[in-house]
Design a protein around this motif. Structure first.
Motif, PDB file in Angstrom:
ATOM      1  N   HIS A  53       1.243   5.477  -2.121  1.00  0.00           N
ATOM      2  CA  HIS A  53       0.566   6.191  -3.043  1.00  0.00           C
ATOM      3  C   HIS A  53       1.777   7.184  -3.744  1.00  0.00           C
ATOM      4  O   HIS A  53       2.301   8.272  -3.330  1.00  0.00           O
ATOM      5  CB  HIS A  53      -0.277   7.463  -2.222  1.00  0.00           C
ATOM      6  CG  HIS A  53      -1.241   7.024  -1.407  1.00  0.00           C
ATOM      7  ND1 HIS A  53      -2.461   6.405  -1.812  1.00  0.00           N
ATOM      8  CD2 HIS A  53      -1.303   6.480  -0.133  1.00  0.00           C
ATOM      9  CE1 HIS A  53      -3.151   5.806  -0.856  1.00  0.00           C
ATOM     10  NE2 HIS A  53      -2.542   5.987   0.203  1.00  0.00           N
ATOM     11  N   GLU A  93      -8.768   2.502  -1.889  1.00  0.00           N
ATOM     12  CA  GLU A  93      -9.166   2.186  -0.671  1.00  0.00           C
ATOM     13  C   GLU A  93     -10.315   2.707  -0.560  1.00  0.00           C
ATOM     14  O   GLU A  93     -10.745   3.917  -0.818  1.00  0.00           O
ATOM     15  CB  GLU A  93      -7.993   2.648   0.259  1.00  0.00           C
ATOM     16  CG  GLU A  93      -7.785   4.267   0.567  1.00  0.00           C
ATOM     17  CD  GLU A  93      -6.382   4.487   1.300  1.00  0.00           C
ATOM     18  OE1 GLU A  93      -6.784   4.315   2.797  1.00  0.00           O
ATOM     19  OE2 GLU A  93      -5.563   4.773   0.769  1.00  0.00           O
ATOM     20  N   HIS A 135       0.654  -1.155  -0.124  1.00  0.00           N
ATOM     21  CA  HIS A 135       0.087  -0.021  -0.067  1.00  0.00           C
ATOM     22  C   HIS A 135       0.814   1.157  -0.067  1.00  0.00           C
ATOM     23  O   HIS A 135       1.740   1.690   1.022  1.00  0.00           O
ATOM     24  CB  HIS A 135      -0.878   0.029   1.277  1.00  0.00           C
ATOM     25  CG  HIS A 135      -1.861   0.927   1.182  1.00  0.00           C
ATOM     26  ND1 HIS A 135      -3.121   0.761   1.303  1.00  0.00           N
ATOM     27  CD2 HIS A 135      -1.980   2.484   1.112  1.00  0.00           C
ATOM     28  CE1 HIS A 135      -4.196   1.739   1.328  1.00  0.00           C
ATOM     29  NE2 HIS A 135      -3.087   2.898   1.254  1.00  0.00           N
ATOM     30  N   HIS A 189      -6.079  -2.431   5.841  1.00  0.00           N
ATOM     31  CA  HIS A 189      -4.813  -1.782   5.665  1.00  0.00           C
ATOM     32  C   HIS A 189      -4.404  -0.931   6.838  1.00  0.00           C
ATOM     33  O   HIS A 189      -5.352  -0.572   7.689  1.00  0.00           O
ATOM     34  CB  HIS A 189      -4.730  -1.195   4.276  1.00  0.00           C
ATOM     35  CG  HIS A 189      -4.743   0.286   4.390  1.00  0.00           C
ATOM     36  ND1 HIS A 189      -3.571   1.099   4.416  1.00  0.00           N
ATOM     37  CD2 HIS A 189      -5.825   1.268   4.242  1.00  0.00           C
ATOM     38  CE1 HIS A 189      -3.908   2.446   4.479  1.00  0.00           C
ATOM     39  NE2 HIS A 189      -5.384   2.541   4.438  1.00  0.00           N
TER      40      HIS A 189
END
Ligand code: ZN
Ligand code: ZN
Length: 255
Positions: free
Chosen positions: A8, A91, A6, A152
Motif C-alpha cells: 500500500h 483486496e 501486495h 493474500h
C-alpha cells in the motif's frame, strides 16, 4: 528477482518517501510491486502510482474492514478495472476479526467483487481473517476458480491452503512467515507446491524480522523469500525466480 505482490504505497509513512523506497527496492533486487486498493475514494492515488512508474501495478477494490454508506457495484469495479495497469480485483474478502455483528454486507460485497473479477477477466486478491470457512464457501458458490487469484497475507493452516489451491488460487506469504511463533504458517510454506507461492509485504504493516515493528516497505519482501528458501532448503534465487514467474503467470498472463 523479487516481486512484492501486495503493498500500500499510497499510505502515510510510505507515500512521502517514494525515492528512498525505490532505491531500497533496487538495492534488494525487488523489481516490481503491486499497489493494492482498499477503497474507491483512494483508488486514484493507487492508479496514479502505477501510471507514473513502469514497475508498479494497481488493483481496484474495497477492503472488508471499510464500513461505507455506499457499496461498490459490480459495474463500477469492472469499469475501473479496464485500465491496463489495473491487473487485479481487490483486496476483497471477509474479516470477522476486526468487525463483528451482522456481517452479511461483507459477504455481499465479497460476492460483488468475485462477479466483477469474472466479468472483467482479472484475478482476485482475497483477504481472509477469522473467516476461512465462509471465505472458501463463497469462493466455491461464486465460482471464483473460473478466474482465480491469490489468498493474500496467508495466516491459515495447511488444510485451508490446500482447499484454496484446489479452487485455483495461489498462496501469498507476508512478513508474518518470519516470526518465530508462526509454526503452522511455516508448515504451509514447506508443504504446498512452489509454483503456487507468492510473496508480499503488505507494507506499511507487518515488517518481517529483522525489521519487526518498523514501517514495512517492498524491499523487505526479500526477507520473506529468505525464510521460504530456509524452510524448503532451496536457494534464494530459486524462490525469487519461482515467485516472480508465478506472479507473471497469475497477473500478467505470461506463461
Ligand atoms: Zn489484507
Ligand atoms: Zn493489504
Amino acid at each position: 528477482m523479487f516481486i512484492d505482490s501486495h503493498c500500500h504505497l499510497n499510505f502515510p509513512g510510505l507515500a512521502e518517501d517514494l525515492d528512498v523506497i525505490f532505491a531500497n527496492m533496487r538495492t534488494n533486487e525487488v523489481t516490481h510491486a503491486l499497489c493494492v486498493s482498499v477503497e474507491l475514494a483512494s483508488f486514484p492515488q493507487v492508479l496514479d502510482l502505477a501510471e507514473r512508474h513502469d514497475n508498479l501495478y494497481a488493483s481496484v477494490g474495497v477492503h472488508p474492514d471499510y464500513v461505507l454508506d455506499a457499496e461498490p457495484t459490480q459495474a463500477e469495479l469492472v469499469r475501473l478495472a479496464q485500465h491496463p495497469k489495473v491487473i487485479a480485483i481487490g483486496e476483497t474478502g471477509l474479516d470477522y476479526f476486526r468487525l463483528t455483528g451482522d456481517l452479511e454486507w461483507q459477504r455481499e460485497r465479497f460476492r460483488t467483487h468475485i462477479r466483477a473479477a469474472r466479468e472483467c477477466g482479472k484475478p482476485l486478491i482475497i483477504h481472509t481473517r477469522s473467516a476461512a470457512q465462509d471465505t472458501l464457501r463463497i469462493m466455491a458458490e461464486e465460482d471464483a476458480g473460473k478466474i482465480g487469484g491469490v489468498m493474500h497475507c496467508f495466516t491459515e493452516n495447511l488444510e485451508v491452503a490446500r482447499a484454496a489451491i484446489e479452487l485455483g488460487f495461489y498462496i501469498s506469504f507476508s512478513g508474518i512467515l518470519t516470526f518465530k511463533n508462526a509454526t503452522s504458517i511455516k508448515e504451509v510454506a514447506q508443504n504446498i507446491p512452489l509454483d503456487k507461492i507468492l510473496i508480499e509485504t503488505d507494507s506499511p504493516y507487518l515488517a518481517p524480522t529483522p525489521h519487526r515493528g518498523q514501517t514495512n516497505q517492498p524491499a523487505y519482501v526479500k526477507h520473506v523469500a529468505e525464510e521460504i528458501a530456509k524452510l524448503r532448503n532451496i536457494t534464494l534465487e530459486e524462490v525469487g525466480n519461482a515467485t516472480s514467474q508465478n506472479f507473471r503467470r497469475l497477473f500478467l498472463n505470461i506463461q
